[in-house]
Design an enzyme around this catalytic site. Structure first.
Site, PDB file in Angstrom:
ATOM      1  CG  ASP A 149      -1.722  -1.271   1.381  1.00  0.00           C
ATOM      2  OD1 ASP A 149      -2.057  -1.884   0.347  1.00  0.00           O
ATOM      3  OD2 ASP A 149      -2.000  -1.670   2.520  1.00  0.00           O
ATOM      4  CD  GLU A 185      -9.121  -2.420  -1.413  1.00  0.00           C
ATOM      5  OE1 GLU A 185      -9.249  -2.383  -0.173  1.00  0.00           O
ATOM      6  OE2 GLU A 185      -8.798  -3.449  -2.036  1.00  0.00           O
TER       7      GLU A 185
END
Length: 568
Positions: A31, A207
């Site tokens: 991420d 997301e």
């Protein structure tokens, strides 16, 4: 598909800084949020249940990266005791405005089943090294929060909060879309109406939103397709932050889906950065399975791609050196930016524990370093761990670990401990989470005295595949040699000597994201998740509650080639 070109092949041209070889941050570094401030580049990564929370790396050329340690390094910033496996700190976003770094992150306290219990928060600091402010609340309808500051040319100086919304209701897709609300920087809170700006594409699982401004367009990057083999980076754009947004008609900007033999899988969750000269790059996560669609023991890693802006205004991956990749598949090596090279010393393979604090390569599990359980000064030149709870605990473990960053490595340490009960243990673990680990440990046996045992935990089921090994008195050297999906533990009296294998070769593939993730991919409701990759840990347990110490004199991690023998 042909393998990506070597950076030494004719025809491959790197930038002034050289070639970017992926992954740039090997091992568990998912991420990524990438940021440039002046001539400095930073990447922030998720850390989940590991501390310090949110690791930072720094570079001046996008090729060479130096670890800075973690941001959330004290209890006032985050407290993770009891967080579930793969809970804790998710998907940070690092941004900069008004002379301050802003870090937004999710703290996930529950992720099983239909619900995600999340606290999103933001901290600020004048430098990446801090001091970081106390956290303040951020919208927590879901996870993956981010901040966008419209400070560039043509911007109005506003800031915007983004996050994905989680929908637990039966019959609805749990990934409910991307929300946006204005952020008042002075008051440190949201203001005004909430805008639903993007419901995602047919890939679903929308997301990881990040917003950028380029040539009078606002570009929304999202992660879609789930974090597995269908993961992707998708792009939408609008003339205003609030939308309406149109989706790139060409499909994902980046994905490995449909290319099971590609060395970089699960490509997705990206963020953009530009250089002062106007070159653009995308940081994103990838995974390197041990076999096609096999176990990703090293977890999700960070890679960087070069981005081009063709006349239609949609960002595209720069063409591969020899044209063997499809337009959206990640490149294993890309030309670096036109920046001066900024090489760094090779990281040391050995830590002699002769400093007052742990180096940035080390992490602790769910609790911050504290003299009550960890000390580098109580016995100078040693890492002292006082025994606490078992490896199955999600509360008080005495464990210091480092990421597995290569499929083939040898890890060695020396340890002194004097267990007086089978409930006192200390040693070396190959650890994924509280239910998946291998553990070579020194303990006590009522008949044999001091012994070394090999414990294996597979989804919470504990076993010992071999008999205990009596070792007598004195310090021990412990070793873990991993060659892809095979691992072998060994022991010897401290110092030069012959290694004695303990137990059989073990299968490493259970220590992986794939093994840890169990549930229903159609609904998005899972019993357990695997987001972290494997660690090699030094640890101590004392289930009597006495806190018996174990002292580690040094630790050495060497990435090996497949051909190197395990008895070196």
């Amino acid at each position: 598909m042909t393998a990506a070109p070597s950076i030494r092949e004719p025809g491959f041209t790197g930038g002034s800084a050289g070639a970017i070889v992926n992954p740039v941050l090997p091992g568990f570094h998912p991420d990524p949020s990438i940021l440039r401030v002046g001539t400095d580049y930073y990447i922030a990564n998720s850390t989940f249940e590991w501390l310090p929370g949110v690791t930072l790396h720094h570079s001046r050329d996008l090729v060479h990266w130096q670890p800075l340690g973690g941001v959330l390094d004290e209890e006032r910033l985050v407290e993770l005791t009891g967080r579930p496996d793969s809970g804790g700190i998710w998907a940070p976003c690092l941004s900069y405005t008004d002379g301050q770094f802003h870090l937004v992150f999710s703290d996930v306290t529950n992720l099983a089943g239909a619900f995600k219990d999340v606290r999103n928060q933001v901290v600020t600091a004048p430098t990446p090294q801090g001091p970081w402010s106390d956290p303040v609340p951020f919208p927590s309808h879901g996870f993956d929060p981010s901040l966008f500051h419209d400070d560039g040319p043509g911007g109005d100086g506003s800031s915007w909060a983004l996050w994905m919304e989680w929908d637990h209701r039966p019959g609805r897709h749990p990934f409910g879309g991307i929300l946006l609300q204005e952020w008042d920087r002075a008051a440190r809170r949201v203001t005004g109406p909430v805008h639903r700006i993007f419901n995602g594409t047919g890939l679903a699982h929308t997301e990881g939103p990040h917003l950028y401004r380029h040539d009078d367009w606002y570009y929304l990057l999202t992660a879609e397709g789930g974090t597995g083999w269908n993961h992707a980076v998708t792009v939408a754009r609008a003339r205003r932050p609030e939308g309406p947004y149109e989706t790139d008609p060409a499909g994902p900007l980046l994905t490995s889906a449909g290319h099971a033999d590609h060395p970089l899988q699960k490509a997705g969750h990206g963020s953009l950065v530009s250089t002062p000269a106007g070159e653009w790059f995308l940081a994103h996560l990838v995974a390197r399975p041990l076999s096609p669609r096999g176990a990703c023991v090293m977890g999700r890693e960070t890679a960087i791609q070069r981005i081009e802006w063709p006349p239609d205004g949609w960002p595209r991956l720069a063409a591969a050196a020899t044209g063997e990749d499809t337009p959206a598949t990640p490149r294993s090596a890309v030309a670096g930016p036109a920046l001066p090279p900024a090489p760094l010393p090779a990281p040391p393979v050995r830590d002699d524990f002769d400093g007052p604090v742990l180096g940035p390569v080390w992490s602790t599990l769910r609790r911050h370093p504290d003299p009550r359980w960890l000390s580098l000064t109580e016995r100078p030149g040693y890492l002292r761990l006082r025994g606490a709870q078992s490896l199955g605990s999600t509360h008080h473990q005495s464990l210091v670990g480092r990421r597995q960053q290569s499929p083939h490595f040898t890890f060695t340490t020396t340890m002194s401990a004097e267990p007086g009960s089978p409930l006192q243990m200390a040693g070396l673990t190959h650890y994924y989470n509280s239910t998946l680990w291998h553990y070579l440990h020194l303990t006590w046996d009522e008949e044999l005295g001091r012994v070394v045992r090999l414990g294996v935990c597979g989804h919470g089921v504990y076993s010992e595949p071999s008999a205990p090994v009596p070792v007598g008195d004195g310090p021990l050297d412990l070793r873990l040699a991993v060659r892809g999906d095979r691992a072998l533990f060994s022991v010897r009296p401290a110092g030069p000597g012959v290694w004695r294998p303990v137990g059989p070769e073990l299968d490493t593939t259970p220590l992986s994201d794939e093994s840890a993730t169990q549930g229903d991919p159609d609904t998005g409701h899972f019993r357990s998740w695997g987001f972290t990759g494997a660690f090699i840990g030094l640890c101590a347990q004392d289930l009597t509650g006495a806190g018996a110490p174990a002292d580690f004199g040094w630790a050495e991690y060497r990435a090996d080639t497949l051909s190197e023998a395990t008895d070196q």
